[in-house]
Design a protein around this motif. Structure first.
Motif, mmCIF file in Angstrom:
data_model
loop_
_atom_site.group_PDB
_atom_site.id
_atom_site.type_symbol
_atom_site.label_atom_id
_atom_site.label_comp_id
_atom_site.label_asym_id
_atom_site.label_seq_id
_atom_site.Cartn_x
_atom_site.Cartn_y
_atom_site.Cartn_z
ATOM 1 N N LEU A 143 0.828 -1.206 0.000
ATOM 2 C CA LEU A 143 0.000 0.000 0.000
ATOM 3 C C LEU A 143 0.862 1.256 0.000
ATOM 4 C CD1 LEU A 143 -2.817 1.175 0.030
ATOM 5 C CD2 LEU A 143 -2.790 1.082 2.527
ATOM 6 N N TRP A 144 1.966 1.243 0.767
ATOM 7 C CA TRP A 144 2.867 2.397 0.766
ATOM 8 C C TRP A 144 3.452 2.609 -0.625
ATOM 9 C CZ3 TRP A 144 2.155 5.886 4.029
ATOM 10 C CH2 TRP A 144 2.034 5.666 5.400
ATOM 11 N N VAL A 147 0.722 4.162 -2.859
ATOM 12 C CA VAL A 147 0.404 5.548 -2.503
ATOM 13 C C VAL A 147 1.492 6.500 -2.983
ATOM 14 C CG1 VAL A 147 0.196 7.152 -0.556
ATOM 15 C CG2 VAL A 147 -1.089 5.002 -0.553
ATOM 16 N N PHE A 148 2.742 6.162 -2.726
ATOM 17 C CA PHE A 148 3.827 7.065 -3.109
ATOM 18 C C PHE A 148 4.043 7.083 -4.620
ATOM 19 C CE2 PHE A 148 4.866 6.733 1.412
ATOM 20 C CZ PHE A 148 5.092 8.072 1.702
ATOM 21 N N MET A 150 1.579 6.889 -6.840
ATOM 22 C CA MET A 150 0.531 7.766 -7.346
ATOM 23 C C MET A 150 0.836 9.235 -7.039
ATOM 24 S SD MET A 150 -1.627 5.791 -8.898
ATOM 25 C CE MET A 150 -0.186 4.810 -9.348
ATOM 26 N N LEU A 151 1.240 9.501 -5.801
ATOM 27 C CA LEU A 151 1.561 10.877 -5.427
ATOM 28 C C LEU A 151 2.760 11.404 -6.222
ATOM 29 C CD1 LEU A 151 1.119 10.814 -1.534
ATOM 30 C CD2 LEU A 151 -0.245 12.120 -3.174
ATOM 31 N N TRP A 230 4.955 7.970 7.521
ATOM 32 C CA TRP A 230 3.894 8.941 7.789
ATOM 33 C C TRP A 230 4.400 10.370 7.612
ATOM 34 C CZ3 TRP A 230 -0.828 7.247 7.697
ATOM 35 C CH2 TRP A 230 -1.086 5.915 8.064
ATOM 36 N N LEU A 233 4.650 10.833 3.915
ATOM 37 C CA LEU A 233 3.321 11.054 3.352
ATOM 38 C C LEU A 233 2.862 12.494 3.568
ATOM 39 C CD1 LEU A 233 0.783 9.888 2.001
ATOM 40 C CD2 LEU A 233 -0.025 9.240 4.279
ATOM 41 N N SER A 237 2.333 14.921 0.413
ATOM 42 C CA SER A 237 0.955 15.379 0.218
ATOM 43 C C SER A 237 0.880 16.897 0.217
ATOM 44 C CB SER A 237 0.045 14.816 1.311
ATOM 45 O OG SER A 237 0.017 13.406 1.269
#
Length: 259
Positions: A143-144, A147-148, A150-151, A230, A233, A237
């Motif tokens: 998942l990490w 997420v990274f 995509m970001l 975190w 993130l 973000s």
């Protein structure tokens, strides 16, 4: 009223499809070539440093290097897609055909950044598949990684959009890429752990948002990282939101695309 119309996203699909088709028609250059470049990096650095460097316990240097190369390729190609598309359209005069449409600034943003994300992910997956033969790193926390990835694609696609709006010729775009994007990606921990750096450079590395992208993405593979995922993130973000708001403002004002 549809949700797309409510958010000003009508017409995104054809512009997005056009942008994806633009790079896919020359995929040998836009996808295969960056994959080959990353494989060459792996062959050279992996061969030289495999027995000399170990960052995480039980993780060889080649395995450590692969996620960094995947993310670096994703970032550089996401930036290249949106920036090159805009500057080419501006110089050749094709941009006028997009300007004649009733597309909102939000639709422009979604189409250009979305296509940049697609190219970045396509190249990143290509690098991952091509390097898996050498040392496939297991996904400890997928998942990490997702997420990274995509970001990172959105952040660099947006930066490419801003660079394409700002640049008026290819030389300016090349300067933006060579003096900002390339140094930030190469000095983000792709080839090394920041813990191996002297104190001053260690501190400077933590001012680079690309470091948090690479580090957070690598955490998805090994479950270990130099910084808290975190924290990474939060930094990424915030950076993505900031450049997205700037890009939307520039598009809404017609910066350097409307007389």
């Amino acid at each position: 009223m549809s949700l797309a119309r409510q958010w000003g996203l009508e017409g995104v699909r054809p512009l997005f499809a056009k942008e994806v088709l633009r790079f896919w028609k020359v995929s040998f250059q836009t996808v295969a070539a960056p994959v080959l470049t990353s494989v060459l990096y792996l062959l050279i650095f992996g061969h030289v440093l495999e027995d000399r460097v170990q960052v995480f316990e039980g993780v060889g240097y080649t395995r450590f290097l692969i996620p960094g190369l995947v993310m670096m390729s994703l970032l550089q190609n996401a930036f290249a897609n949106s920036s090159s598309s805009l500057i080419q359209s501006k110089i050749t005069g094709n941009l006028v055909f997009v300007l004649l449409t009733p597309l909102s600034h939000r639709a422009w943003f979604a189409a250009y950044v979305g296509a940049a994300l697609v190219r970045g992910v396509a190249v990143g997956l290509g690098v991952l598949v091509a390097t898996a033969w050498f040392a496939f790193p297991s996904l400890a926390q997928p998942l990490w990684a997702l997420v990274f990835a995509m970001l990172g694609g959105v952040l660099l696609g947006t930066l490419g959009l801003i660079a394409g709006l700002w640049a008026e010729k290819f030389d300016q775009l090349a300067a933006f890429q060579n003096f900002i994007i390339l140094p930030m990606t190469f000095l983000s921990g792709v080839f090394y752990s920041v813990h191996s750096l002297p104190g001053a450079w260690y501190a400077v590395s933590h001012l680079n948002p690309f470091f948090y992208l690479i580090d957070g993405f690598r955490c998805g593979f090994f479950g270990a990282s130099d910084a808290s995922p975190w924290l990474s993130l939060a930094v990424v973000s915030t950076a993505t939101l900031g450049v997205s708001l700037l890009a939307l403002h520039l598009l809404k004002s017609g910066y350097k695309i409307r007389s």
